[in-house]
Design an enzyme around this catalytic site. Structure first.
Site, PDB file in Angstrom:
ATOM      1  CG  HIS A 230     -48.295  41.660  -8.320  1.00 43.98           C
ATOM      2  ND1 HIS A 230     -49.350  41.145  -8.625  1.00 43.98           N
ATOM      3  CD2 HIS A 230     -47.760  42.094  -9.671  1.00 43.98           C
ATOM      4  CE1 HIS A 230     -49.978  41.306  -9.882  1.00 43.98           C
ATOM      5  NE2 HIS A 230     -48.663  41.322 -10.647  1.00 43.98           N
TER       6      HIS A 230
ATOM      7  CD  GLN B   5     -43.194  43.868 -12.541  1.00 42.67           C
ATOM      8  OE1 GLN B   5     -41.967  43.402 -13.455  1.00 42.67           O
ATOM      9  NE2 GLN B   5     -44.120  43.098 -13.699  1.00 42.67           N
TER      10      GLN B   5
ATOM     11  CG  HIS C 103     -54.378  35.882  -3.076  1.00 39.40           C
ATOM     12  ND1 HIS C 103     -53.298  35.464  -4.217  1.00 39.40           N
ATOM     13  CD2 HIS C 103     -55.783  35.122  -3.661  1.00 39.40           C
ATOM     14  CE1 HIS C 103     -53.208  35.397  -4.929  1.00 39.40           C
ATOM     15  NE2 HIS C 103     -55.399  35.277  -4.964  1.00 39.40           N
TER      16      HIS C 103
ATOM     17  CB  CYS D   6     -49.517  33.534  -0.930  1.00 37.59           C
ATOM     18  SG  CYS D   6     -51.323  34.313  -0.920  1.00 37.59           S
TER      19      CYS D   6
ATOM     20  CB  SER E 190     -48.531  36.734 -13.989  1.00 38.11           C
ATOM     21  OG  SER E 190     -48.120  37.689 -12.563  1.00 38.11           O
TER      22      SER E 190
ATOM     23  CG  HIS F 195     -49.388  59.226 -17.486  1.00 35.42           C
ATOM     24  ND1 HIS F 195     -49.947  59.991 -17.541  1.00 35.42           N
ATOM     25  CD2 HIS F 195     -47.718  59.602 -17.327  1.00 35.42           C
ATOM     26  CE1 HIS F 195     -48.454  60.976 -17.926  1.00 35.42           C
ATOM     27  NE2 HIS F 195     -47.486  60.717 -18.179  1.00 35.42           N
TER      28      HIS F 195
ATOM     29  CG  HIS G 245     -46.493  63.156 -14.278  1.00 35.38           C
ATOM     30  ND1 HIS G 245     -46.005  63.766 -14.600  1.00 35.38           N
ATOM     31  CD2 HIS G 245     -47.425  62.078 -15.380  1.00 35.38           C
ATOM     32  CE1 HIS G 245     -45.268  63.457 -15.172  1.00 35.38           C
ATOM     33  NE2 HIS G 245     -45.828  62.356 -15.917  1.00 35.38           N
TER      34      HIS G 245
ATOM     35  CG  ASN H  17     -48.577  45.815 -16.260  1.00 38.41           C
ATOM     36  OD1 ASN H  17     -48.924  46.846 -16.284  1.00 38.41           O
ATOM     37  ND2 ASN H  17     -47.742  45.432 -16.550  1.00 38.41           N
TER      38      ASN H  17
ATOM     39  CD  GLU I 140     -56.854  53.788 -31.445  1.00 39.39           C
ATOM     40  OE1 GLU I 140     -56.980  52.476 -31.019  1.00 39.39           O
ATOM     41  OE2 GLU I 140     -57.028  55.459 -31.711  1.00 39.39           O
TER      42      GLU I 140
ATOM     43  CB  CYS J 204     -50.883  32.774  -4.587  1.00 39.32           C
ATOM     44  SG  CYS J 204     -50.132  34.646  -5.393  1.00 39.32           S
TER      45      CYS J 204
ATOM     46  CG  HIS K 203     -51.361  38.509  -3.738  1.00 39.88           C
ATOM     47  ND1 HIS K 203     -50.882  37.323  -2.826  1.00 39.88           N
ATOM     48  CD2 HIS K 203     -50.703  39.909  -3.111  1.00 39.88           C
ATOM     49  CE1 HIS K 203     -51.238  37.949  -1.688  1.00 39.88           C
ATOM     50  NE2 HIS K 203     -50.690  39.337  -2.101  1.00 39.88           N
TER      51      HIS K 203
HETATM   52  P1  H2U Z   1     -47.249  40.987 -13.221  1.00 38.90           P
HETATM   53  O1  H2U Z   1     -48.478  40.538 -12.900  1.00 38.90           O
HETATM   54  O2  H2U Z   1     -47.140  42.494 -13.015  1.00 38.90           O
HETATM   55  O3  H2U Z   1     -46.504  39.913 -14.583  1.00 38.90           O
HETATM   56  O4  H2U Z   1     -45.803  41.105 -12.180  1.00 38.90           O
HETATM   57  C1  H2U Z   1     -45.503  39.793 -11.864  1.00 38.90           C
HETATM   58  C2  H2U Z   1     -43.989  39.852 -12.088  1.00 38.90           C
HETATM   59  O5  H2U Z   1     -43.336  38.006 -10.978  1.00 38.90           O
HETATM   60  C3  H2U Z   1     -43.588  38.889 -13.299  1.00 38.90           C
HETATM   61  O6  H2U Z   1     -42.986  40.312 -13.794  1.00 38.90           O
HETATM   62  C4  H2U Z   1     -43.041  37.187 -10.922  1.00 38.90           C
HETATM   63  C5  H2U Z   1     -42.590  37.539 -13.364  1.00 38.90           C
HETATM   64  O7  H2U Z   1     -41.110  37.826 -13.236  1.00 38.90           O
HETATM   65  N1  H2U Z   1     -42.454  36.489 -10.640  1.00 38.90           N
HETATM   66  C6  H2U Z   1     -41.391  36.172 -10.227  1.00 38.90           C
HETATM   67  O8  H2U Z   1     -40.281  37.016  -9.662  1.00 38.90           O
HETATM   68  N2  H2U Z   1     -41.655  35.244  -9.426  1.00 38.90           N
HETATM   69  C7  H2U Z   1     -42.165  33.825  -9.298  1.00 38.90           C
HETATM   70  O9  H2U Z   1     -41.698  32.232  -9.083  1.00 38.90           O
HETATM   71  C8  H2U Z   1     -43.156  34.085 -10.613  1.00 38.90           C
HETATM   72  C9  H2U Z   1     -43.229  35.404 -10.983  1.00 38.90           C
HETATM   73 ZN    ZN Z   2     -51.288  35.278  -2.898  1.00 37.12          ZN
END
Ligand code: H2U
Ligand code: ZN
Length: 349
Positions: free
Chosen positions: A166, A168, A115, A55, A161, A298, A296, A153, A317, A52, A164
């Site tokens: 997280h 943004q 994780h 991590c 992705s 969402h 707020h 997300n 839609e 990961c 773990h």
């Molecule tokens: P998402 O799971 O919402 O996609 O956010 C993970 C972000 O982590 C994604 O925008 C970044 C991706 O660009 N990322 C890194 O900055 N470094 C990494 O080593 C892999 C992913």
């Molecule tokens: Zn992790």
């Protein structure tokens, strides 16, 4: 003329924050609820995953290594959507071909070193650092940028992705579409009615009760009257608060509690780690006049009937306007009825 019955007749509801309408077709849910829940697959996610990139101690794309963090950890996205050194100039050779350089930055927020535990499964005292992290990031980036979007997300269904936990934060100098619409609509409402739209809305929903999901001393969660996603919610402070960093210590603690309750109910609805996109909206950081704004969050979860059955924004839609069958009132009731104890902790002593 027959009276309109919102739980029987097809109708359109107005989203006062965006000016958009949503078509509601409640007659299509009169059939009995097939509330069949599949048994969730056993959760085999490890507490630490050597593969990961979030991590503690692990290497990321580009070779940077995460520290052995114990609470939360922030880094600049290795594939940032916005960059600070972009030329902020215009490209406009014709009125039909317009572009504008956009300066900004994009960061990844690790919510916890664990994780395997998403927010719904963290104890409230471990959610509190996430609230502090949001506040700190918004304050720091808000000093340099007009709009700072904190979002999460969650789950593969929403394109996350990595399991773990997280989120943004993206910051830039333009006011993006969604907050720009909300800015215009909130300002117009305050000018016309003399009070902030979302402050009045929270009072209205507390008095009516039918769309309230959760409440504590400082926060209110409702399925908004104009919800598009089946179990969409709006999280509102009870006090007048313009931006997330303005929250007092007691409100931050109450927010961690409210998040735990909301996310637990979301997970329990279909006994699955409920996917969603969520994010915070507050007054833009450069606003000279921001008295119409109310903080707020969402929550937009895509699931409709089970862990596997999701809503798609397609067809009518995409071409006409948003539509739903389940009413906001029915969704609120189902969320209220969901257990307050996370399904993964059931039966544990
Ligand atoms: P998402 O799971 O919402 O996609 O956010 C993970 C972000 O982590 C994604 O925008 C970044 C991706 O660009 N990322 C890194 O900055 N470094 C990494 O080593 C892999 C992913
Ligand atoms: Zn992790």
């Amino acid at each position: 003329m027959l009276e309109l019955n919102l739980s029987e007749h097809p109708h359109r509801r107005l989203n006062p924050l965006t000016g958009e309408w949503v078509l509601v077709s409640p007659h299509r849910t009169q059939r009995p609820w097939l509330g069949q829940v599949e048994t969730p697959p056993p959760d085999t996610t490890p507490a630490y995953d050597p593969q990961c990139y979030l991590c503690p101690g692990n290497e990321r794309a580009g070779g940077a290594r995460n520290p052995q963090y114990e609470r939360t950890f922030v880094f600049t996205n290795d594939f940032a959507a916005l960059l600070p050194d972009t030329p902020a100039t215009a490209f406009a050779p014709h009125p039909l071909l317009q572009a504008q350089g956009e300066r900004g930055t994009s960061r990844v927020l690790c919510f916890s070193p664990r994780h395997d535990l998403h927010l719904a499964r963290l104890p409230v005292e471990k959610i509190q650092p996430v609230v502090e992290l949001w506040a700190k990031q918004l304050e720091e980036l808000g000093a340099r940028y007009r709009w700072v979007q904190a979002f999460e997300n969650r789950g593969a269904a929403m394109g996350a992705s990595n399991p773990h936990p997280h989120g943004q934060v993206w910051a830039g100098n333009a006011l993006p579409n969604e907050p720009a619409r909300e800015d215009v609509r909130q300002r117009a409402y305050a000018e016309k009615y003399g009070a902030p739209l979302l402050v009045e809305y929270a009072q209205l929903e507390m008095a009516r009760g039918e769309r309230v999901v959760l409440e504590n001393d400082a926060w209110l969660v409702v399925v908004p009257f104009w919800a598009v996603w089946p179990f969409e919610t709006l999280l509102l402070p009870k006090r007048r608060v313009r931006r997330l960093p303005d929250l007092r210590a007691d409100e931050r603690a109450a927010l961690a509690d409210m998040l735990k309750q909301l996310l637990t109910r979301y997970d329990n609805l279909f006994e699955t780690a409920f996917p969603y996109s969520m994010g915070w909206h507050g007054a833009p950081f450069d606003a000279a006049e921001d008295s119409h704004w109310q903080l707020h969050a969402h929550y937009y979860p895509p699931l409709l009937r089970s862990a596997a059955v999701r809503k798609f924004i397609v067809g009518y839609e995409m071409l006409a306007e948003a539509q739903r069958d389940l009413t906001a009132e029915q969704a609120a009731e189902r969320l209220r009825r969901a257990s307050a104890v996370h399904y993964s902790e059931r039966g544990e002593r």
